[in-house]
Design an enzyme around this catalytic site. Sequence first.
Site, PDB file in Angstrom:
ATOM      1  N   ASP A 107       9.035   5.950   4.058  1.00 14.94           N
ATOM      2  CA  ASP A 107       9.833   5.006   3.264  1.00 14.94           C
ATOM      3  C   ASP A 107       9.991   5.510   1.836  1.00 14.94           C
ATOM      4  OD1 ASP A 107       9.886   3.285   5.482  1.00 14.94           O
ATOM      5  OD2 ASP A 107       8.140   2.156   4.781  1.00 14.94           O
TER       6      ASP A 107
ATOM      7  N   ASP B 262       3.026   0.788   8.494  1.00 18.29           N
ATOM      8  CA  ASP B 262       3.075   0.715   7.029  1.00 18.29           C
ATOM      9  C   ASP B 262       1.668   0.469   6.514  1.00 18.29           C
ATOM     10  OD1 ASP B 262       5.835   1.094   6.776  1.00 18.29           O
ATOM     11  OD2 ASP B 262       6.248  -1.033   7.018  1.00 18.29           O
TER      12      ASP B 262
END
Length: 164
Positions: free
Chosen positions: A140, A122
């Site tokens: 995401d 991330d």
Amino acid sequence: MTLFSQTGWRFWWLILLLLIADQVTKQVVIHNMQLFDSISVVPFFNITYVRNYGAAFSFLSDAGGWQRWFFTLIAVGVSMVIAVWLGRLPRQQVKLSLALSLVLAGAIGNLVDRSIYGYVIDFLHVFYQDWHYPAFNIADSAICIGAALLIWDSFTNKAEAKHD
């Protein structure tokens, strides 16, 4: 060719594009940043390299390792269901096909990370003063947009059916 042009699979190119964008951006981050490094982009957004060993919002990230395989199996199962669903959707169901394509691209993008590294990379970090949204990635984002489209489709499909 009928499978790709006459079904929900007509957005295969978008799935591929999102997978490539997701994996390329993650590679740029891991090859140019150290874990937890942060680059300020604008006053409310940073590129911050973190690893997510859990699911959304780091759910079960400290569960001891079994969650890697659990989330991998879930991603594989969901991806298979969506792939079959897309193949059975008629071309006219554009919103639903687009929504499922986004969710599939995101699921596969994070599945690749989890399979190779044991965690998801991330790096997109949104914040305001002391409030910080958990870091996320392109996969995401695709899943969230796809989920929002699924919800929208569930309401508008009923309304559109009443007008037919």
